[in-house]
Motif scaffolding. Structure first.
Motif, mmCIF file in Angstrom:
data_model
loop_
_atom_site.group_PDB
_atom_site.id
_atom_site.type_symbol
_atom_site.label_atom_id
_atom_site.label_comp_id
_atom_site.label_asym_id
_atom_site.label_seq_id
_atom_site.Cartn_x
_atom_site.Cartn_y
_atom_site.Cartn_z
ATOM 1 N N PHE A 42 0.817 -1.218 0.000
ATOM 2 C CA PHE A 42 0.000 0.000 0.000
ATOM 3 C C PHE A 42 0.846 1.262 0.000
ATOM 4 O O PHE A 42 0.413 2.292 -0.481
ATOM 5 C CB PHE A 42 -0.932 -0.009 1.217
ATOM 6 N N ARG A 43 2.033 1.203 0.568
ATOM 7 C CA ARG A 43 2.937 2.357 0.680
ATOM 8 C C ARG A 43 2.273 3.482 1.487
ATOM 9 O O ARG A 43 2.048 4.579 0.971
ATOM 10 C CB ARG A 43 3.364 2.850 -0.705
ATOM 11 N N PRO A 44 1.963 3.233 2.752
ATOM 12 C CA PRO A 44 1.177 4.180 3.550
ATOM 13 C C PRO A 44 1.831 5.526 3.772
ATOM 14 O O PRO A 44 1.135 6.535 3.902
ATOM 15 C CB PRO A 44 0.976 3.447 4.874
ATOM 16 N N SER A 45 3.159 5.577 3.811
ATOM 17 C CA SER A 45 3.835 6.847 4.087
ATOM 18 C C SER A 45 4.143 7.644 2.819
ATOM 19 O O SER A 45 4.630 8.768 2.903
ATOM 20 C CB SER A 45 5.137 6.597 4.860
ATOM 21 N N GLN A 46 3.837 7.091 1.673
ATOM 22 C CA GLN A 46 4.057 7.804 0.414
ATOM 23 C C GLN A 46 2.991 8.873 0.239
ATOM 24 O O GLN A 46 1.841 8.699 0.636
ATOM 25 C CB GLN A 46 4.007 6.816 -0.753
ATOM 26 N N PRO A 189 0.094 23.439 6.757
ATOM 27 C CA PRO A 189 -0.834 23.402 5.620
ATOM 28 C C PRO A 189 -0.213 22.983 4.299
ATOM 29 O O PRO A 189 -0.904 22.441 3.438
ATOM 30 C CB PRO A 189 -1.358 24.839 5.557
ATOM 31 N N LYS A 190 1.090 23.220 4.126
ATOM 32 C CA LYS A 190 1.749 22.893 2.862
ATOM 33 C C LYS A 190 2.357 21.488 2.865
ATOM 34 O O LYS A 190 2.912 21.057 1.843
ATOM 35 C CB LYS A 190 2.867 23.893 2.560
ATOM 36 N N ARG A 191 2.246 20.768 3.974
ATOM 37 C CA ARG A 191 2.856 19.438 4.054
ATOM 38 C C ARG A 191 2.070 18.445 3.207
ATOM 39 O O ARG A 191 0.839 18.408 3.257
ATOM 40 C CB ARG A 191 2.905 18.966 5.499
ATOM 41 N N PRO A 192 2.758 17.590 2.434
ATOM 42 C CA PRO A 192 2.048 16.583 1.640
ATOM 43 C C PRO A 192 1.280 15.598 2.521
ATOM 44 O O PRO A 192 1.733 15.234 3.603
ATOM 45 C CB PRO A 192 3.175 15.883 0.873
ATOM 46 N N VAL A 193 0.135 15.185 2.031
ATOM 47 C CA VAL A 193 -0.706 14.210 2.715
ATOM 48 C C VAL A 193 -0.236 12.805 2.338
ATOM 49 O O VAL A 193 0.011 12.522 1.164
ATOM 50 C CB VAL A 193 -2.179 14.391 2.292
ATOM 51 N N THR A 194 -0.107 11.935 3.322
ATOM 52 C CA THR A 194 0.284 10.563 3.021
ATOM 53 C C THR A 194 -0.934 9.743 2.597
ATOM 54 O O THR A 194 -2.084 10.115 2.858
ATOM 55 C CB THR A 194 0.934 9.882 4.232
ATOM 56 N N ARG A 195 -0.668 8.616 1.984
ATOM 57 C CA ARG A 195 -1.746 7.725 1.560
ATOM 58 C C ARG A 195 -2.517 7.192 2.780
ATOM 59 O O ARG A 195 -3.739 7.029 2.721
ATOM 60 C CB ARG A 195 -1.166 6.580 0.729
#
Length: 218
Positions: A42-46, A189-195
């Protein structure tokens, strides 16, 4: 039997989600057909892209509500950077036609860049409630800072503030941010959301059916 159904029946579970916070939601969304199951990882932290998040969002919404978001039959895109051949075109175009999609000021959608936290809330919260804050950006930042206690409201984009403020301050907004990130006072707010974070978010809608009950009813 469709290819998607065959993949789902053959799916035995992701091998890389044991012990993570969103493991239950990820498994449930896979069983619903929201999350792709053509791999055993799943790659949860990607990070998740904007296009893929919209696809998950609409798929989940349609599984958990009696009245679904209609998938478009159009072959013309509302966005110059989302061609009809893009893998998520149908979901992005359908979201646009449903009236809740937030693009960029230059008219693009940028489907292949990572989704950020503020963008995620702006896409999700309108599906929980039609409400939003109509105050100006300065007033909204004061609310987010002084009333809600966040230390980085100055980093929030003006176009997302109305969604952020409504989601944080009104129970009708779904309180999506707290459900994913807890009681932190750093919004990032600008941090990427993980899967993994995206899966936790799309597994529940304020007015939607309970995902566990939907699965048990199958």
């Amino acid at each position: 039997m469709s290819d998607d159904t065959q993949l789902l029946l053959a799916f035995s579970g992701f091998t890389d989600i044991s012990g993570i916070r969103g493991s239950t939601q990820i498994q449930q969304l896979a069983r619903l057909g929201v999350i792709e199951t053509n791999s055993n990882t799943f790659r949860p932290s990607q990070s998740i892209t904007r296009g893929q998040f919209v696809a998950w969002l609409i798929k989940a919404y349609n599984q958990l509500h009696r009245t679904p978001i209609l998938l478009t039959s159009m072959a013309v895109s509302a966005f110059p950077d989302v061609s009809p051949s893009h893998p998520y075109f149908r979901y992005i175009q359908s979201a646009h036609e449903a009236g809740f999609l937030v693009g960029f000021e230059d008219g693009t959608f940028r489907p292949d860049i990572p989704l950020t936290r503020e963008q995620m809330i702006a896409l999700k919260s309108p599906l929980d409630s039609k409400g939003s804050s109509r105050r100006d950006a300065d007033s909204l930042r004061q609310f987010v800072t002084k009333t809600m206690g966040f230390t980085d409201a100055e980093e929030m984009g003006d176009q997302y503030l109305q969604y952020i403020a409504f989601d944080l301050g009104n129970a009708a907004g779904g309180k999506n941010f707290q459900r994913v990130y807890g009681n932190t006072r750093i919004y990032a707010p600008k941090r990427p959301v993980t899967r993994e974070e995206a899966a936790i978010l799309v597994s529940e809608f304020r007015k939607g059916k309970n995902i566990t009950e939907v699965l048990e009813g199958r």
